[in-house]
Design an enzyme around this catalytic site. Structure first.
Site, mmCIF file in Angstrom:
data_model
loop_
_atom_site.group_PDB
_atom_site.id
_atom_site.type_symbol
_atom_site.label_atom_id
_atom_site.label_comp_id
_atom_site.label_asym_id
_atom_site.label_seq_id
_atom_site.Cartn_x
_atom_site.Cartn_y
_atom_site.Cartn_z
ATOM 1 N N LYS A 96 0.859 -1.186 0.000
ATOM 2 C CA LYS A 96 0.000 0.000 0.000
ATOM 3 C C LYS A 96 0.885 1.223 0.000
ATOM 4 O O LYS A 96 2.027 1.172 0.475
ATOM 5 C CB LYS A 96 -0.892 0.015 1.253
ATOM 6 C CG LYS A 96 -2.200 0.750 1.041
ATOM 7 C CD LYS A 96 -3.217 -0.123 0.354
ATOM 8 C CE LYS A 96 -4.512 0.605 0.098
ATOM 9 N NZ LYS A 96 -5.532 -0.334 -0.404
HETATM 10 P P1 NAD Z 1 -12.587 7.544 -3.061
HETATM 11 O O1 NAD Z 1 -11.589 8.574 -2.736
HETATM 12 O O2 NAD Z 1 -13.008 7.379 -4.479
HETATM 13 O O3 NAD Z 1 -13.916 7.799 -2.202
HETATM 14 C C1 NAD Z 1 -13.908 7.912 -0.811
HETATM 15 C C2 NAD Z 1 -15.270 8.395 -0.368
HETATM 16 O O4 NAD Z 1 -15.314 8.417 1.066
HETATM 17 C C3 NAD Z 1 -15.588 9.832 -0.824
HETATM 18 O O5 NAD Z 1 -16.958 9.926 -1.126
HETATM 19 C C4 NAD Z 1 -15.265 10.654 0.408
HETATM 20 O O6 NAD Z 1 -15.953 11.887 0.462
HETATM 21 C C5 NAD Z 1 -15.737 9.704 1.489
HETATM 22 N N1 NAD Z 1 -15.170 10.016 2.804
HETATM 23 C C6 NAD Z 1 -13.914 10.408 3.104
HETATM 24 N N2 NAD Z 1 -13.800 10.634 4.417
HETATM 25 C C7 NAD Z 1 -15.018 10.374 4.949
HETATM 26 C C8 NAD Z 1 -15.541 10.429 6.270
HETATM 27 N N3 NAD Z 1 -14.772 10.793 7.294
HETATM 28 N N4 NAD Z 1 -16.842 10.082 6.425
HETATM 29 C C9 NAD Z 1 -17.599 9.712 5.384
HETATM 30 N N5 NAD Z 1 -17.159 9.639 4.131
HETATM 31 C C10 NAD Z 1 -15.887 9.973 3.918
HETATM 32 O O7 NAD Z 1 -12.040 6.160 -2.472
HETATM 33 P P2 NAD Z 1 -12.474 4.683 -2.873
HETATM 34 O O8 NAD Z 1 -11.494 4.203 -3.887
HETATM 35 O O9 NAD Z 1 -13.934 4.638 -3.174
HETATM 36 O O10 NAD Z 1 -12.165 3.875 -1.529
HETATM 37 C C11 NAD Z 1 -13.120 3.739 -0.481
HETATM 38 C C12 NAD Z 1 -12.751 2.559 0.407
HETATM 39 O O11 NAD Z 1 -12.707 1.370 -0.370
HETATM 40 C C13 NAD Z 1 -11.371 2.646 1.074
HETATM 41 O O12 NAD Z 1 -11.418 1.995 2.326
HETATM 42 C C14 NAD Z 1 -10.482 1.866 0.129
HETATM 43 O O13 NAD Z 1 -9.299 1.392 0.764
HETATM 44 C C15 NAD Z 1 -11.436 0.736 -0.230
HETATM 45 N N6 NAD Z 1 -11.114 0.019 -1.467
HETATM 46 C C16 NAD Z 1 -10.975 0.680 -2.648
HETATM 47 C C17 NAD Z 1 -10.728 -0.037 -3.805
HETATM 48 C C18 NAD Z 1 -10.650 0.615 -5.157
HETATM 49 O O14 NAD Z 1 -10.593 -0.108 -6.147
HETATM 50 N N7 NAD Z 1 -10.690 1.942 -5.269
HETATM 51 C C19 NAD Z 1 -10.587 -1.434 -3.748
HETATM 52 C C20 NAD Z 1 -10.739 -2.076 -2.523
HETATM 53 C C21 NAD Z 1 -11.010 -1.332 -1.394
#
Ligand code: NAD
Length: 424
Positions: free
Chosen positions: A113
């Protein structure tokens, strides 16, 4: 025998949480003592300082990390996070979970990561490009298609992956699309990658609801986080017939018991940047969203939002962990003791992202590209197989579902280390 004590380098609530999960899983499968520490702790970490020229001519130095947890079963793989609260401990915990996830779903990768301490919303597009390129430049000796392959995570996206791939390729003197995944399709990205994590979450939610004999058309869904994963989960679940009653982002959320129009909400966020003032429903806080009565609750933002405080108040039937590490260990215990909530643990629930990243890497290495239907069909096949193995492990050893998933992932990494020797 002397016992390794890893330095305080990674010490943080979230790293301790990941270590505790490891210890519980290791105990549950009687993992040999002499393999535990080297399976548990990251292989290495890289800390970089990143001077960036701002639009006003000044220079700001940002701080970034990359943690490679395991390189025993293949190159390491994991996203890069741009967020103001990034810490080395958080990056290390997320890298550990990537190892168990890749192992659980059978991908030839170890976990990694990356993270940069920055609020990307405060940078102009030019500043963001400089930061992304500088981060990749600093990592050139440590990443590569056979070494470590980054991808998007919170605060990063396809454009950032394109800049990173370009920086690496320019250094190598030839295009090297396989160095990162989650790229734009025009640069070797995979069909289906953008929606892969959310699509996978929705697919598993559908399968678990079937097991629970709840028709998807009767299911209501609340989702915290409306970025890549949250919005794509909402879109896929609403296409499957579920009613999405609440979604939120870092500014708060919106609730409508009759159901939200997800396509409109996504278009609104594209234009306004946040859900705030979206007219499809009433404003709701992130805390309220988690405690809404619903069939499926999907945390899809950050770690440790379901705690011992709100776990007794959850009113969902199925908790689908789209985010990594959204449930603290204490909350997990409360949920297990309650017995009225089924849980799809993060390492299984959000694995669709890394599975399609794997497909993207394969396509890059072969310069042979697949169609969207083929990608999503193959994704479903891997998810179904992983779900089946988790359910088998759960039944066989009478484990909770998180323990079942973690023990499968951890046992395979430990076995690979055992068979190779001390170096990897
Ligand atoms: P992203 O940046 O696209 O979206 C994150 C979202 O969370 C946004 O809407 C943001 O406003 C919101 N957010 C941030 N802080 C917040 C808070 N304190 N309270 C409520 N909402 C909040 O990120 P993402 O890629 O969608 O990732 C989201 C989660 O999924 C993370 O835990 C990430 O590790 C996990 N994840 C992502 C992927 C991927 O392919 N992008 C794969 C597996 C897991």
């Amino acid at each position: 025998m002397s016992k390794a004590v890893i330095s305080s380098l990674y010490d943080s609530d979230v790293f301790r949480m990941a270590c505790r999960q490891f210890d519980q899983a290791a105990d549950a499968i009687n993992l040999a003592e002499d393999i535990r520490d080297r399976t548990k702790y990251p292989r290495r970490c890289i800390a970089v300082s990143l001077p960036v020229r701002r639009d006003d001519g000044s220079v700001t130095v940002f701080e970034g990390y990359r943690v490679q947890h395991s390189l025993s079963t293949g190159p390491s793989k994991g996203g890069i996070r741009f967020h103001e609260n990034v810490t080395l401990g958080e990056v290390a915990a997320l890298a550990m979970w990537m190892s168990w996830k890749c192992s659980l779903v059978g991908l030839p990768y170890g976990g990694a990561k990356g993270g940069v301490i920055v609020n990307p919303r405060e940078l102009s597009p030019t500043e963001l490009e400089h930061l992304s390129r500088r981060y990749m430049q600093e990592l050139i000796g440590f990443v590569g298609p056979q070494l470590d392959i980054p991808a998007p995570d919170v605060g990063t996206n396809e454009q950032i992956m394109a800049w990173m791939m370009d920086t690496y390729s320019n250094h190598m003197g030839h295009i090297s699309p396989g160095v990162v995944t989650g790229k734009p399709i025009s640069l070797g990205g995979s069909q289906g990658r953008r929606e892969a994590t959310g699509f996978g979450v929705a697919h598993l939610v559908g399968k678990y609801l079937e097991d629970m004999r709840i028709p998807i058309a009767k299911a209501t869904v609340a989702i915290q986080g409306f970025g890549n994963v949250g919005s794509e989960t909402a879109l896929a679940l609403s296409a499957m017939g579920a009613r999405i009653i609440a979604v939120s982002d870092y500014m708060g959320g919106v609730h409508n018991a009759k159901g939200l129009n997800i396509k409109k909400a996504m278009a609104y966020v594209q234009y306004a940047g946040v859900l705030k003032d979206f007219e499809g429903g009433e404003a709701i806080s992130n805390e309220q969203l988690l405690e809404l009565e619903c069939t499926v609750l999907v945390p899809a933002a950050l770690e440790r939002v379901i705690t011992e405080k709100n776990a007794p108040k959850l009113r969902c039937r199925l908790l689908a962990e789209a985010a990594n590490g959204p449930t603290t260990n204490a909350a997990n215990k409360i949920i297990e003791n309650r017995g009225d909530i089924e849980l799809i643990p993060d390492v299984l629930c959000n694995s669709g992202g890394v599975i399609v990243s794997y497909f993207e890497w394969l396509q890059n290495l072969q310069s042979f590209y697949w169609g969207r239907d083929e990608v999503l069909e193959k994704l479903k096949g891997i998810l179904d197989k992983a779900k089946e193995s988790v359910e088998y492990q759960k039944r066989k050893f009478k484990f909770g579902r998180r323990l079942a998933a973690l023990t499968l992932g951890i046992a395979r990494v430990a076995e690979a280390k055992q068979k190779r020797g001390l170096f990897p």
